[in-house]
Structure formats: structure tokens, C-alpha cells
Design a protein around this motif. Sequence first.
Motif, PDB file in Angstrom:
ATOM      1  N   TYR A  26       0.830  -1.206   0.000  1.00  0.00           N
ATOM      2  CA  TYR A  26       0.000   0.000   0.000  1.00  0.00           C
ATOM      3  C   TYR A  26       0.868   1.262   0.000  1.00  0.00           C
ATOM      4  O   TYR A  26       0.625   2.195  -0.778  1.00  0.00           O
ATOM      5  CB  TYR A  26      -0.911  -0.002   1.222  1.00  0.00           C
ATOM      6  CG  TYR A  26      -1.757   1.248   1.325  1.00  0.00           C
ATOM      7  CD1 TYR A  26      -2.879   1.422   0.527  1.00  0.00           C
ATOM      8  CD2 TYR A  26      -1.404   2.259   2.227  1.00  0.00           C
ATOM      9  CE1 TYR A  26      -3.644   2.571   0.617  1.00  0.00           C
ATOM     10  CE2 TYR A  26      -2.166   3.412   2.320  1.00  0.00           C
ATOM     11  CZ  TYR A  26      -3.282   3.559   1.517  1.00  0.00           C
ATOM     12  OH  TYR A  26      -4.036   4.708   1.594  1.00  0.00           O
ATOM     13  N   ARG A  30       0.978   4.299  -2.696  1.00  0.00           N
ATOM     14  CA  ARG A  30       0.672   5.695  -2.374  1.00  0.00           C
ATOM     15  C   ARG A  30       1.841   6.604  -2.746  1.00  0.00           C
ATOM     16  O   ARG A  30       1.648   7.724  -3.242  1.00  0.00           O
ATOM     17  CB  ARG A  30       0.385   5.834  -0.870  1.00  0.00           C
ATOM     18  CG  ARG A  30      -0.883   5.197  -0.362  1.00  0.00           C
ATOM     19  CD  ARG A  30      -2.128   5.624  -1.114  1.00  0.00           C
ATOM     20  NE  ARG A  30      -2.226   7.061  -1.314  1.00  0.00           N
ATOM     21  CZ  ARG A  30      -3.177   7.643  -2.028  1.00  0.00           C
ATOM     22  NH1 ARG A  30      -4.110   6.894  -2.609  1.00  0.00           N
ATOM     23  NH2 ARG A  30      -3.218   8.942  -2.172  1.00  0.00           N
ATOM     24  N   ALA A 189      -3.734   1.617  -5.351  1.00  0.00           N
ATOM     25  CA  ALA A 189      -3.461   1.523  -3.912  1.00  0.00           C
ATOM     26  C   ALA A 189      -4.046   0.243  -3.320  1.00  0.00           C
ATOM     27  O   ALA A 189      -3.396  -0.441  -2.527  1.00  0.00           O
ATOM     28  CB  ALA A 189      -4.030   2.757  -3.199  1.00  0.00           C
TER      29      ALA A 189
END
Length: 407
Positions: A26, A30, A189
Amino acid sequence: MAILDDFAAHWQIYLSMPVIAAVIGYLTKRAAIEMMFRPVRFIGLREPWLGWQGVVPRNSERMIRTSADLLTSRLVDTNEIFLRLDAERVAKEIEGPLLIAVDEIMRDVMETYRPGLWELMPPLAQEMLVKQAQASSPQLVKRVMAEIRENIGEVLDIRQVAVGALTRDKALLIKLIRDISRPEMAFIARCGIYFGFVLGLVQTAVWAITKDPWVLPVFGAIIGWFTDWLAIKLVFFPRRPKRFGPLRLHGVFQRRRDEVAKQYAEIVARDVMTVPNIVDAVLRGPRSDLLLTMIRRVIETTIDEQAGAAKPVIAVAVGADTYVEMKHAAADRALRYLPDTMLHAKDYATDALDIRDTIATRMRRLTRVEYEGLLRPAFRQDEWKLIAVGAVIGAVIGELQVLLLLH
């Protein structure tokens, strides 16, 4: 048996590994997303290597050209949209400001060139002359509109309208790309979490077998690299729906064509291909000299027609040279009033040109490759850098895991 005993003794560590891997997935996504758009200006020691500038801002010129080429070659036909304007309706929309402009121009020219004569005239006579000039203004608007429509291909560079709007405000390009790709960014994401967790399970098994300190940073790098690469690919590919057993895959961006068409058309019509931008390009752009010459000729011809049979008398009264100067001055002043006056028809022109629905409709007819070109250039050139950064971040987090486990 030794593995099971170790798992029982350190089950918290084993269970945390796939979770941390999901976090790595993740965070690297990002980071990649933010690096697409930020910072707007280069930050670092030496461009382009010792520092960073958002992918979209850094490649803005190339992306602007790509967007402008697509708009002008496939989405907007200048001749077609200008045929939608009704000259009579335009004249009606700008009637109020046009009459005021004619009044001011008439009084200004007369006071400048024949102040004594104008002041000696009774107010009623002045008013009659102004009214006569105003009476010709709707016909003048129709003639000007006819000149613009007939020569629109020569006087308006619609590509330059798009390039100019996006170049003046680079934040607009970033907003355009970011808004139409928001669901894709969210998808990237989420992919980091899912793919990272699956790879984390593999990582946990390898660690249980080997206990090698290199396992965690290597797997962290693999998770960061692979999940970035796969997520970006799944945004665009496959271009057509494909079924792999029970699994149906279709590029997220390709799947959202109708939604993207509406979003893109709305932004372009509202911020790029606007009536003020088009009017500015027609009357002040690089090709405007030709049109302004045509419009000046139309205005002077209209003045001559209004003078009519009295033209020789007027020429004698004020002098032939002065009459010509007054005519030129009136035309020059009319041209200065023209941009602001025309903008009073903005609401009507926006509805009549219907740029938003035109773009949305034609976007749906693009080939899959052409449609992909709306967003793909934002990734293509620097895609490897985003993936490499994901690998580095993953490796660093993996190494931190090792330090925590060993100490």
C-alpha cells in the motif's frame, strides 16, 4: 516439526509478516501516486537526477501536446461547431452592450475629429445620428459573424487554444489527469494491499524455512517492484475483457470509458475550450491579424453604407481626408470594444457550441489505443522510476523488519 515449534514460539512475528507486506504494498503505491503529481516544481540539488519533480508536471509539455492533438484531430471540428452559432441570436444576446458601444464610439469620434460641429448640433440631432448608427449594428454583427464563420479555419488555431489554456495553468493539466484517473489511483493503492498480502504469505514461508536475514529486504523489494508493475499494467490491460477461468480481467481505465468521457468533456469544456478562450484566440491570437483586417473592412463598408447618398456632402463638410480618418478611427475603436462585447453572448455560445457533449460523444468512438492515450502518457516515460522507487521502499521496510526481529 522445528518449523511448527518456532511458529508456536513466535506466532506474532509470523502473522505480522503478510500484514507488513500488505502495508509495504500500500505504501509503495501511495508513494508512486503522489510522485505522479508532486512536487509541481523540481526539488533537489541537480536536475534531473539529484531530486524529483512530479511525473505529470515534468512531462507537462509533452502531455499538453498529446492532449491538444487528440482534441483537435479526433474530438473537435472547428468548422462544424461554429456552424451551430446563429448570427441573429448572437446579435440579440449582445444588443445592450453593443448599442452602448456604438453610442460611445460615435460620440468619441465626433468629439475628437469635429468637436465644434458636434457641440453646435442640437441634442436631438446628435441622438438621431447615434440612433442611425445603432440601427446598423445588428447587420454589422451578422456580417462579422459571417466573416468569422467563412474563414474560421484560417483565423482560429483550435490546437493553440488548448495548448495555451493548459500551458498558462499547469495546475489545470494536473487536475485534468488527476480527476479522470482518481478511480485508477485508488485501484492501484488497493492492489498494493492484496498483492502485498499474498506475496507476504510466500515471504513468511521462506523465512520459516531459511531464517536468512536477506529474505525480508529482498521480498520487500520484490513486493514493492512487482505490485507497482502489476497494478499499473492492470489499469490499462487487457484492453478488451478477457476471461481466465472464473476470473474476468479488463483494464480499469478501459472499463470506465463512458464515465471518463463525461468527466474529461466536462473539464475541457469548463476550463480549456471555453468561449472566452476561443474569443481571445480569434481576436488576439497569432492568426488574428487576418480576421481583424476583414472585420475592419466590414465596419468601414457599413459606415459608408450608412452615410449613403450623403457621403459626398459629409466628405465636403468635414473634408475627404478627415472623413477617411474618422472612418478608420471608428473601426479601430469598434475592434477594441469587440472582445468584451462578444463575451456577453457567452452563455448562448456555450450552449450552442455544445463542446462538452460533442467531446463526450466522440470520445466513445475512439479506438481503445486512442482512448488509452488520454492517460497512458502520464505513466509511460517514467513508469520504471515509479516501480524502482517502490522496490527501494519495500527493501528498506524489509530491512527494518530484520532489525526488529534480530534485536
